[in-house]
Design an enzyme around this catalytic site. Structure first.
Site, short mmCIF file in Angstrom:
data_model
loop_
_atom_site.label_atom_id
_atom_site.label_comp_id
_atom_site.label_asym_id
_atom_site.label_seq_id
_atom_site.Cartn_x
_atom_site.Cartn_y
_atom_site.Cartn_z
N HIS A 102 0.87 -1.18 0.00
CA HIS A 102 0.00 0.00 0.00
C HIS A 102 0.91 1.23 0.00
O HIS A 102 2.15 1.09 -0.06
CB HIS A 102 -0.94 -0.03 1.20
CG HIS A 102 -0.25 -0.28 2.51
ND1 HIS A 102 0.63 0.61 3.07
CD2 HIS A 102 -0.27 -1.36 3.34
CE1 HIS A 102 1.10 0.13 4.20
NE2 HIS A 102 0.59 -1.08 4.39
N HIS A 151 4.06 1.33 2.11
CA HIS A 151 5.25 0.63 1.60
C HIS A 151 5.96 1.48 0.54
O HIS A 151 7.19 1.52 0.47
CB HIS A 151 4.86 -0.71 0.96
CG HIS A 151 4.32 -1.72 1.93
ND1 HIS A 151 3.02 -2.11 1.95
CD2 HIS A 151 4.94 -2.44 2.91
CE1 HIS A 151 2.83 -3.01 2.89
NE2 HIS A 151 3.98 -3.23 3.49
N GLN A 175 7.17 -16.06 11.65
CA GLN A 175 6.73 -14.99 12.56
C GLN A 175 5.24 -15.06 12.87
O GLN A 175 4.71 -14.18 13.55
CB GLN A 175 7.11 -13.61 12.02
CG GLN A 175 6.39 -13.16 10.77
CD GLN A 175 6.99 -11.89 10.19
OE1 GLN A 175 8.07 -11.89 9.61
NE2 GLN A 175 6.30 -10.78 10.35
N ASP A 232 5.33 -0.36 12.92
CA ASP A 232 5.70 -1.52 13.75
C ASP A 232 6.87 -1.07 14.63
O ASP A 232 8.02 -1.41 14.38
CB ASP A 232 6.09 -2.70 12.86
CG ASP A 232 4.92 -3.19 12.02
OD1 ASP A 232 4.06 -3.87 12.56
OD2 ASP A 232 4.87 -2.85 10.82
N ARG A 267 -3.29 -5.25 6.80
CA ARG A 267 -4.41 -5.94 7.46
C ARG A 267 -5.69 -5.07 7.47
O ARG A 267 -6.75 -5.58 7.80
CB ARG A 267 -4.03 -6.33 8.89
CG ARG A 267 -3.00 -7.47 8.91
CD ARG A 267 -2.76 -8.01 10.31
NE ARG A 267 -2.00 -9.26 10.29
CZ ARG A 267 -0.70 -9.37 10.54
NH1 ARG A 267 0.02 -8.30 10.81
NH2 ARG A 267 -0.11 -10.56 10.50
O1 PAF Z 1 6.88 -5.72 8.85
C1 PAF Z 1 6.80 -6.71 8.09
O2 PAF Z 1 6.12 -6.67 7.07
C2 PAF Z 1 7.55 -7.98 8.44
O3 PAF Z 1 7.56 -8.18 9.82
C3 PAF Z 1 8.98 -8.02 7.85
C4 PAF Z 1 9.84 -6.92 8.44
C5 PAF Z 1 8.91 -7.89 6.35
C6 PAF Z 1 9.64 -9.36 8.20
O4 PAF Z 1 8.95 -10.43 7.66
#
Ligand code: PAF
Length: 282
Positions: free
Chosen positions: A37, A40, A64, A154, A191
């Protein structure tokens, strides 16, 4: 519109980056899980401010996600991602399959202390940062990029990755970028597309509540009471709140007054089936 190189193996990624380095060009890596989006794209633009070349990794990293989380249904929108990156003038996409990142026999994880154990996201997603740090460590050493660009959205992840890059001498400079928001204040996130129309209308309450809380803290209202009341406001708007906390912006340690700052407010809340996180500076 020109095209963009898509590389799927570590060998091809290294060869591309080595070619740029041999030409005296620096490289910025923007790690993503796709479903891109405007937030990014802002990271890509920030990368372009620091380096002549930008590589965007698109990898939905299984390590993760906990077993009950949204790994399988995480949005995968490669064609759209690719078009957005062409438009942004990025140089390459690293698009590995799971076997390229975690081949049979793979048995290594990064063990984290400090900001990864702050009692925020880690309290609700106990294995999350180990997976994030492991994949980021691999991406940094695979790409040998000069810069890694991460969003403040994040915030705990940013602190974890910055600490790891320094502690493990990974030779990459982590560049933070302020959260990109929708016009109504909702932090952009892959999300957000899970939200129903009704939930989407409620979601900006999170940012509004944090802004009001930040103003109260700046006015030296007693911090504990201000945080407790903001928590109640969020719950009465219809969220299930995992946490809303005031922490030291660098160490993520708990704070009890404005004097303990700089302060960062961090939250995670669930709206229906969607979990949203956000944070702001006080
Ligand atoms: O923030 C994210 O999209 C993910 O945690 C990352 C940094 C690409 C690691 O998979």
């Amino acid at each position: 519109m020109t095209d963009i190189a898509v590389v799927e193996t570590v060998g091809a990624l290294r060869a591309a980056v080595a070619g740029w380095h041999a030409a005296g060009e620096q490289v910025a890596l923007i790690p993503t899980m796709g479903a891109l989006h405007e937030g990014h794209i802002a990271l890509v633009k920030e990368g372009q401010r620091h380096a002549r070349r930008t590589v965007i990794s698109i990898f939905v990293n299984p390590t993760q996600f906990a077993p009950h989380e949204d790994f399988k249904k995480y949005p995968r929108t490669f064609d759209n991602d690719r078009a957005m990156l062409v438009e942004a003038g990025a140089d390459a996409i690293f698009f590995p399959q799971v076997e390229e990142m975690y081949p049979p026999g793979y048995a290594t994880r990064v063990l984290l202390l400090g900001p990864a154990a702050a009692g925020l996201e880690d309290r609700f997603r106990p294995t999350h940062f180990e997976g994030v740090a492991t994949v980021c460590c691999k991406l940094f050493t695979q790409s040998r990029a000069d810069f890694g660009v991460f969003g403040e959205k994040d915030y705990q992840q940013l602190k974890v990755v910055t600490r790891m890059a320094a502690d493990l001498d990974l030779g990459i400079r982590i560049v933070p970028l302020a959260t990109i928001r929708e016009a109504d204040g909702l932090a952009m996130s892959s999300r957000n597309r899970y939200l129903s129309a009704e939930e989407r209308a409620i979601a900006p309450v999170l940012h509004q509540a944090m802004q009001a809380l930040a103003a109260r803290i700046r006015n030296e209202d007693p911090l504990f009471r201000a945080v407790t009341e903001a928590q109640a406001d969020i719950v009465s708007a219809g969220f299930e709140l995992d946490y809303l906390e005031a922490r030291h912006a660098e160490t993520l340690a708990p704070v009890t007054s404005l004097a303990d700052g700089p302060i960062r407010l961090l939250l995670a809340a669930r709206l229906g089936a969607t979990r949203l996180i956000d944070n702001i500076a006080v």
